[in-house]
Enzyme design. Structure first.
Site, PDB file in Angstrom:
ATOM      1  CD1 TRP A   1      46.853  44.618  39.296  1.00 19.43           C
ATOM      2  CD2 TRP A   1      44.920  45.248  38.343  1.00 19.43           C
ATOM      3  NE1 TRP A   1      46.699  43.900  38.133  1.00 19.43           N
ATOM      4  CE2 TRP A   1      45.522  44.263  37.527  1.00 19.43           C
ATOM      5  CE3 TRP A   1      43.697  45.788  37.954  1.00 19.43           C
ATOM      6  CZ2 TRP A   1      44.948  43.818  36.358  1.00 19.43           C
ATOM      7  CZ3 TRP A   1      43.117  45.353  36.789  1.00 19.43           C
ATOM      8  CH2 TRP A   1      43.742  44.379  35.995  1.00 19.43           C
TER       9      TRP A   1
ATOM     10  CG  ASP B   1      38.920  45.300  40.752  1.00 23.54           C
ATOM     11  OD1 ASP B   1      38.519  44.166  40.429  1.00 23.54           O
ATOM     12  OD2 ASP B   1      40.023  45.739  40.407  1.00 23.54           O
TER      13      ASP B   1
ATOM     14  CE  LYS C   1      44.621  36.741  41.102  1.00 19.11           C
ATOM     15  NZ  LYS C   1      44.174  37.587  39.987  1.00 19.11           N
TER      16      LYS C   1
END
Length: 439
Positions: free
Chosen positions: A168, A249, A285
């Site tokens: 990312w 993460d 999410k």
């Protein structure tokens, strides 16, 4: 003209120019500016680069072609291409209607923090919670930022944060803006469209002892390529040998496989192995709380006695950045996770969302095979999570964007949530054209 008169003249012209202690004017106006524009202190501010993800999304929104398809942004969409509000979240919102809007504590809602750590680490906690500190954060990005700043301030000087290649893009941005050096470790093998496990292990062994490694809990972004459980154990062995620090993460727990425990395997492995470690959780999410900015940072220590001091420093950093976190998203998560029935509904919805993505993967593969698109596309179903690293080249991506109005990243990353039964065939036709046209 006196100094006072000069200042008065500046004010009349709507300009502020500071004065030094010697009463001399600090002329900050660019004397070479002959454009005729009003002078400004900020003329030399450079234009920043467009975010590679949000820039594509902006282009999609501006496109008026009715065929357009957005596979760029990592946000779940239902079968009709619409944003989806989870039923458990909707029910929680009804219960919270009229809740007070008071400030939260600097470190957030205590119950939210406890539930977040429990969700991630599960039974692996087993009394270790006394050696943990958790603070509510502005989603995963905020948790990463607070954690990286803590690393800069309290880990040995020169500690490097290693980030997978690719990753990312904001990972490197966060390190840069936090004043800490970042580097890369091998991760993705474009030849196999899978994990470069040998390269990853070699880079971990070559990194200075005590380095920080940002590791994706599951559903690696952007590749969708995850280590196997056996490989995670080898990774843990090497990191223990090198005294490296895991920074997990955690953006897709439960949304990757549909199984909260399976997706949390790597974090629990490191905890059981006795690592001091960091984790950044996001509820964007898996709860669909994209705009609520709901997340948590947890740091695990070997010693209980340092936890109050660690918390005090985290609170000082939070206070200086944004004072206290927002209420609504964390209350929603707390409400769902505190209620067995709502939790069961959430788990059911996670299975449905992840199941739809898996179904899309298979249908895309079937459509490409049916069209005899050159190449091997099995990696689409071998990868996991919202994204697939298709292997499409930049010229092929350009064809999809410019000719077919299918928006994806230049790297070839596709958000499968943007595909459904109404556009999969169109997508496959476009890929066939792009691949055959560039051979």
């Amino acid at each position: 003209m006196s100094t006072l008169e000069k200042v008065s003249e500046r004010i009349k012209n709507s300009l502020f120019v500071p004065i030094d202690n010697n009463n001399n004017m600090q002329d900050s106006i660019n004397s070479n500016d002959v454009s005729g524009q009003v002078p400004t202190l900020f003329a030399n501010v450079p234009l920043g680069p467009v975010d590679p993800i949000l820039g594509v999304s902006t282009a999609f929104k501006a496109d008026t072609d009715p065929r357009k398809v957005d596979t760029s942004v990592g946000a779940y969409r239902d079968e009709n291409g619409k944003p989806y509000v989870l039923k458990c979240v909707y029910e929680a919102e009804k219960r919270l209607l009229g809740a007070p809007k008071e400030y939260l504590p600097i470190d957030g809602i205590p119950e939210f923090n406890k539930l977040s750590a429990k969700l991630l680490y599960g039974d692996a906690m087993n009394g270790k919670e006394k050696r943990m500190v958790t603070v509510q954060a502005l989603s995963g990005t905020g948790a990463l930022r607070i954690g990286i700043i803590f690393i800069r301030k309290y880990l040995p000087a020169g500690t490097v944060v290693y980030i997978s290649r690719p990753s990312w893009t904001n990972h490197h941005n966060i390190c840069k803006e936090s004043g800490i050096q970042s580097a890369e470790y091998a991760y993705y093998d474009p030849k196999t469209k899978g994990l470069d496990f040998t390269g990853m292990i070699n880079d971990m062994k070559a990194a200075p002892n005590g380095s920080v490694f940002v590791l994706h809990l599951c559903a690696h972004n952007p590749t969708g390529v995850d280590p196997t459980h056996e490989q995670w154990n080898v990774i843990a062995d090497v990191m223990r040998e090198k005294n490296h620090i895991p920074f997990m993460d955690c953006a897709y727990q439960g949304y990757a496989s549909g199984d909260l425990d399976y997706d949390a395997y790597s974090a629990r492995l490191f905890l059981n192995r006795g690592f001091e470690m960091f984790s950044a959780q996001s509820y964007s999410k898996n709860f669909g709380l994209y705009g609520e900015r709901t997340g948590a940072l947890t740091i695990v220590s070997h010693r209980e006695d340092v936890i109050p001091k660690m918390l005090s420093q985290l609170k000082m950093d939070i206070r200086a950045m944004y004072s206290s976190p927002p209420t609504h998203g964390a209350r929603l998560v707390t409400t769902v996770l505190s209620d067995p029935e709502l939790t069961a509904l959430w788990v059911k919805e996670l299975k449905e969302m992840s199941g739809r993505i898996k179904d899309v993967r298979q249908k895309v593969l079937d459509a490409l095979i049916a069209r005899k698109v050159p190449g091997n596309w099995e990696h689409i179903v071998n990868q996991i999570g919202m994204f697939t690293y298709t292997g499409l080249t930049k010229p092929q991506v350009d064809i999809l964007v410019n000719k077919y109005h299918i928006y994806l990243l230049g790297s070839g990353r596709v958000s499968l949530a943007g595909l459904n039964n109404k556009n999969i065939d169109y997508f496959a036709d476009a890929v066939l054209d792009a691949v055959t046209s560039t051979q």
